[in-house]
Write a protein that holds these residues in place. Structure first.
Motif, PDB file in Angstrom:
ATOM      1  N   ARG A  36      45.790  44.394  40.281  1.00 46.90           N
ATOM      2  CA  ARG A  36      46.065  43.833  41.608  1.00 46.90           C
ATOM      3  C   ARG A  36      45.885  44.883  42.695  1.00 46.90           C
ATOM      4  NH1 ARG A  36      49.705  39.280  43.019  1.00 46.90           N
ATOM      5  NH2 ARG A  36      49.948  39.305  45.275  1.00 46.90           N
ATOM      6  N   VAL A  37      46.415  46.085  42.469  1.00 47.29           N
ATOM      7  CA  VAL A  37      46.387  47.116  43.500  1.00 47.29           C
ATOM      8  C   VAL A  37      45.027  47.798  43.572  1.00 47.29           C
ATOM      9  CG1 VAL A  37      47.398  49.308  44.235  1.00 47.29           C
ATOM     10  CG2 VAL A  37      48.872  47.494  43.335  1.00 47.29           C
ATOM     11  N   GLY A  38      44.481  48.154  42.419  1.00 49.05           N
ATOM     12  CA  GLY A  38      43.260  48.941  42.405  1.00 49.05           C
ATOM     13  C   GLY A  38      41.978  48.136  42.450  1.00 49.05           C
ATOM     14  N   LEU A  39      42.005  46.908  41.910  1.00 53.71           N
ATOM     15  CA  LEU A  39      40.776  46.123  41.780  1.00 53.71           C
ATOM     16  C   LEU A  39      40.809  44.829  42.584  1.00 53.71           C
ATOM     17  CD1 LEU A  39      40.275  46.579  37.926  1.00 53.71           C
ATOM     18  CD2 LEU A  39      39.133  47.836  39.769  1.00 53.71           C
ATOM     19  N   ARG A  40      41.872  44.591  43.329  1.00 55.92           N
ATOM     20  CA  ARG A  40      42.015  43.360  44.126  1.00 55.92           C
ATOM     21  C   ARG A  40      41.865  42.115  43.265  1.00 55.92           C
ATOM     22  NH1 ARG A  40      38.622  42.584  49.214  1.00 55.92           N
ATOM     23  NH2 ARG A  40      40.214  40.967  49.504  1.00 55.92           N
ATOM     24  N   THR A  41      42.383  42.193  42.037  1.00 56.82           N
ATOM     25  CA  THR A  41      42.304  41.071  41.111  1.00 56.82           C
ATOM     26  C   THR A  41      43.709  40.702  40.667  1.00 56.82           C
ATOM     27  OG1 THR A  41      40.138  41.812  40.331  1.00 56.82           O
ATOM     28  CG2 THR A  41      41.306  40.240  38.947  1.00 56.82           C
ATOM     29  N   ARG A  42      44.146  39.506  41.030  1.00 52.59           N
ATOM     30  CA  ARG A  42      45.490  39.042  40.723  1.00 52.59           C
ATOM     31  C   ARG A  42      45.420  38.158  39.472  1.00 52.59           C
ATOM     32  NH1 ARG A  42      43.844  38.121  45.532  1.00 52.59           N
ATOM     33  NH2 ARG A  42      43.882  35.846  45.343  1.00 52.59           N
ATOM     34  N   ILE A  43      46.119  38.550  38.424  1.00 51.87           N
ATOM     35  CA  ILE A  43      45.998  37.912  37.121  1.00 51.87           C
ATOM     36  C   ILE A  43      47.254  37.106  36.807  1.00 51.87           C
ATOM     37  CG2 ILE A  43      45.622  38.297  34.653  1.00 51.87           C
ATOM     38  CD1 ILE A  43      44.333  40.987  35.432  1.00 51.87           C
ATOM     39  N   HIS A  44      47.071  35.892  36.335  1.00 51.45           N
ATOM     40  CA  HIS A  44      48.198  35.048  35.954  1.00 51.45           C
ATOM     41  C   HIS A  44      48.858  35.621  34.699  1.00 51.45           C
ATOM     42  CE1 HIS A  44      50.630  31.489  35.322  1.00 51.45           C
ATOM     43  NE2 HIS A  44      50.162  30.983  36.430  1.00 51.45           N
ATOM     44  N   PRO A  45      50.194  35.685  34.659  1.00 53.91           N
ATOM     45  CA  PRO A  45      50.850  36.308  33.508  1.00 53.91           C
ATOM     46  C   PRO A  45      50.938  35.440  32.263  1.00 53.91           C
ATOM     47  CG  PRO A  45      52.492  35.568  35.081  1.00 53.91           C
ATOM     48  CD  PRO A  45      51.157  35.344  35.727  1.00 53.91           C
TER      49      PRO A  45
END
Length: 309
Positions: free
Chosen positions: A209-218
């Motif tokens: 999320r922070v480094g790659l701007r990719t928010r992943i569903h848990p």
């Protein structure tokens, strides 16, 4: 994975399906807002440099290539912009960011519900006036274009037609999958072991999320979606091109060979590219030129593809 409430929309999202010039925000069937853009066709002789999106009045061509990026990509990433510029020498190009990526809303389900995102982009392309659509997916996007074509194609649940028998706007006319996996949960390479860490561990999701701007569903997949190998037999008679490199650090060549073995050989081609790495980041101008030429030749023809070069 299942998707929860949309509590983390990107700030750029706006309600419903709206567009401004060459950019748009699309609303998927399951309620996620997706950023999208159109790059008009600029023939090679007119475009010695990478074209930028043209004015709103740029004419809409008959054919559009809808690009589905790989995991951690987005429509504004340099690799996808370069790919779109190269393919725009053959046709109009539609790009978008999968959920959880770039300026799109929601969170990534790593290839599961992303089928809805691709379907929304295809329907937007149809609404702009494109009559022929070729989906071109890379890595995770490659698995998505395979599953989307299987679900919405002529052998899918509705036979590619609506309740009154009309052809639906979600059915592609040809499909290209570049560097796609054949099966889920593969951990046979160091690159895939790192990816699984990023997806399954809280620390990995924070880094993404922070480094790659990719928010992943848990949440894990429930149910597990149709695998790419299970999807490819359902794509015929739609023409299908599988492209894979012999130096892919994520998926070795047994993946494209499994896909080819499961596909209809009368409508499917496999290109095993010497020296090619992985997805849009490694695709060079010559390979993209051949993919664009294949798309132009095969979209809407229903004829067998040419043999591998």
């Amino acid at each position: 994975m299942s998707c929860g409430p949309e509590a983390d929309f990107a700030p750029s999202c706006v309600p419903s399906i709206t567009s401004s010039g060459q950019r748009a925000v699309l609303l998927t069937d399951d309620g996620v807002r997706i950023e999208a853009a159109r790059t008009p066709r600029v023939p090679l002789q007119q475009a010695p440099f990478a074209p930028s999106p043209g004015p709103p009045s740029a004419p809409v061509g008959d054919l559009a290539l809808v690009l589905a990026h790989g995991f951690t990509g987005s429509l504004d990433r340099p690799a996808l912009r370069r790919t779109a510029a190269a393919l725009s020498q053959h046709a109009d190009v539609i790009t978008f960011s999968f959920r959880g990526h770039g300026g799109s809303g929601g969170r990534s389900t790593v290839g599961d519900r992303e089928v809805h995102d691709l379907t929304a982009a295809i329907r937007w392309a149809r609404s702009l006036g494109h009559r022929r659509i070729v989906t071109v997916g890379f890595s995770m996007g490659g698995s998505v274009v395979l599953r989307q074509a299987a679900l919405h194609g002529r052998r899918g649940p509705d036979g590619g037609r609506g309740e009154h028998g009309e052809r639906t706007g979600a059915c592609p006319d040809a499909v290209v999958a570049v560097s796609a996996p054949a099966r889920w949960y593969y951990r046979g390479t160091a690159s895939m072991r790192r990816l699984h860490w990023a997806v399954t561990r809280p620390t990995g999701r924070l880094v993404s999320r922070v480094g790659l701007r990719t928010r992943i569903h848990p949440e894990q997949w429930d149910p597990v979606p149709l695998s790419p190998t299970e999807a490819v037999p359902l794509i015929a008679p739609t023409p299908l091109l599988l492209v894979h490199g012999d130096r892919d650090p994520y998926f070795p060549v047994d993946h494209p060979r499994m896909l080819m073995a499961a596909a209809d050989p009368a409508t499917t081609a496999l290109w095993l590219e010497r020296g090619f790495g992985h997805a849009e980041n490694a695709a060079g101008p010559e390979l993209l030129r051949r993919i664009g030429a294949w798309a132009v030749a095969r979209a809407g023809t229903g004829v067998p593809p040419p043999p591998a070069p």
